[in-house]
Design an enzyme around this catalytic site. Sequence first.
Site, mmCIF file in Angstrom:
data_model
loop_
_atom_site.group_PDB
_atom_site.id
_atom_site.type_symbol
_atom_site.label_atom_id
_atom_site.label_comp_id
_atom_site.label_asym_id
_atom_site.label_seq_id
_atom_site.Cartn_x
_atom_site.Cartn_y
_atom_site.Cartn_z
ATOM 1 N N ASP A 1 63.938 73.495 -0.770
ATOM 2 C CA ASP A 1 64.473 74.197 0.396
ATOM 3 C C ASP A 1 63.471 75.202 0.950
ATOM 4 O O ASP A 1 63.029 76.108 0.242
ATOM 5 C CB ASP A 1 65.784 74.912 0.028
ATOM 6 C CG ASP A 1 66.845 73.904 -0.362
ATOM 7 O OD1 ASP A 1 67.105 73.002 0.452
ATOM 8 O OD2 ASP A 1 67.379 73.995 -1.480
ATOM 9 N N ASP B 1 58.897 73.072 -4.690
ATOM 10 C CA ASP B 1 60.229 73.565 -4.354
ATOM 11 C C ASP B 1 60.727 72.672 -3.202
ATOM 12 O O ASP B 1 59.931 71.986 -2.562
ATOM 13 C CB ASP B 1 60.117 75.029 -3.906
ATOM 14 C CG ASP B 1 61.378 75.537 -3.255
ATOM 15 O OD1 ASP B 1 62.451 75.362 -3.859
ATOM 16 O OD2 ASP B 1 61.300 76.085 -2.129
HETATM 17 C C1 XBP Z 1 67.425 77.035 -2.667
HETATM 18 C C2 XBP Z 1 68.737 77.585 -2.938
HETATM 19 C C3 XBP Z 1 69.892 76.706 -2.873
HETATM 20 C C4 XBP Z 1 70.249 76.237 -1.483
HETATM 21 C C5 XBP Z 1 71.642 75.678 -1.486
HETATM 22 O O1 XBP Z 1 66.447 77.843 -3.279
HETATM 23 O O2 XBP Z 1 68.872 78.738 -3.245
HETATM 24 O O3 XBP Z 1 70.971 77.395 -3.398
HETATM 25 O O4 XBP Z 1 70.223 77.314 -0.574
HETATM 26 O O5 XBP Z 1 71.768 74.658 -2.411
HETATM 27 P P1 XBP Z 1 65.021 77.286 -3.686
HETATM 28 P P2 XBP Z 1 73.066 74.528 -3.350
HETATM 29 O O6 XBP Z 1 64.378 76.804 -2.420
HETATM 30 O O7 XBP Z 1 64.285 78.452 -4.236
HETATM 31 O O8 XBP Z 1 65.231 76.202 -4.707
HETATM 32 O O9 XBP Z 1 74.235 74.902 -2.520
HETATM 33 O O10 XBP Z 1 73.067 73.069 -3.761
HETATM 34 O O11 XBP Z 1 72.861 75.474 -4.505
HETATM 35 MG MG MG Z 2 62.712 77.486 -1.378
#
Ligand code: XBP
Ligand code: MG
Length: 248
Positions: free
Chosen positions: A10, A8
């Site tokens: 973020d 993953d």
């Molecule tokens: C990450 C997200 C993303 C980011 C924002 O979740 O939910 O939406 O917060 O990115 P994970 P975007 O770590 O589970 O992948 O604005 O590009 O969607």
């Molecule tokens: Mg995440």
Amino acid sequence: MIKALIFDVDGTLADTERDGHRVAFNQAFKEAGLDWHWDVALYGELLTVTGGKERINYYVAKYHPELKVDVDFAVTVAMLHRDKTRLYTELVSTGKIPLRKGVKRLLNEAKMAGLRLAIATTTTPENVTALLKYSLGEDALSWFEVIAAGDIVSAKKPAPDIYLWALEKLQLNAEDCLAFEDSENGLKSSIGAGLKTLVTINHYTAQQNFAGAAIVVSDLGEPNSPSQVLQGDLKGESYINLQAFINL
Ligand code: XBP
Ligand code: MG
């Protein structure tokens, strides 16, 4: 034997949410002349909805029910989100969002050992490219055989689709891979795809439910900086390395 690691982005590779995505959303709202502001606490609630466009829609439905949600509004959300992506990638390019502890080391160890690398994330592809480029260097994109990101699947995490997509591209079975996640939604997604999952918690996810994770640790750690084990057993290893995978 594990053949591939699927990460993953973020919260897992870097703490991008509070000081990255949140800041970029707020800047995009301001540029658009909106008085919306997502503070750190509110953003924690909004994070339960994955995907930036989906998050804006949830926010409006809950906090601005007076707004008319029609086709024009969908266009507005798309434009806000496009601007937010630009602002986020600009922010990342300043190098202000470092990788989490142990990430660079583990990626290098995995590459040296011939493990295949992939990404499965909800965020927009440009954001992944920017983060990898500015934290690991220009060639880092080529380290990852598969980058599964954003709207490539319509059902975002906690649905398993993004991990299933990555597995299909890798042409591997779930039992050949290990997933790395930081959140309950992410864990639901990886487990839903049948993947053994290692969780590294962060500010926003520490109190979440990680039932079903192979192990939950504070961070990947370093040889001189042990990981704190919160769930599971590292069986003699003090940080996350390739030996630790064998024991999971
Ligand atoms: C990450 C997200 C993303 C980011 C924002 O979740 O939910 O939406 O917060 O990115 P994970 P975007 O770590 O589970 O992948 O604005 O590009 O969607
Ligand atoms: Mg995440």
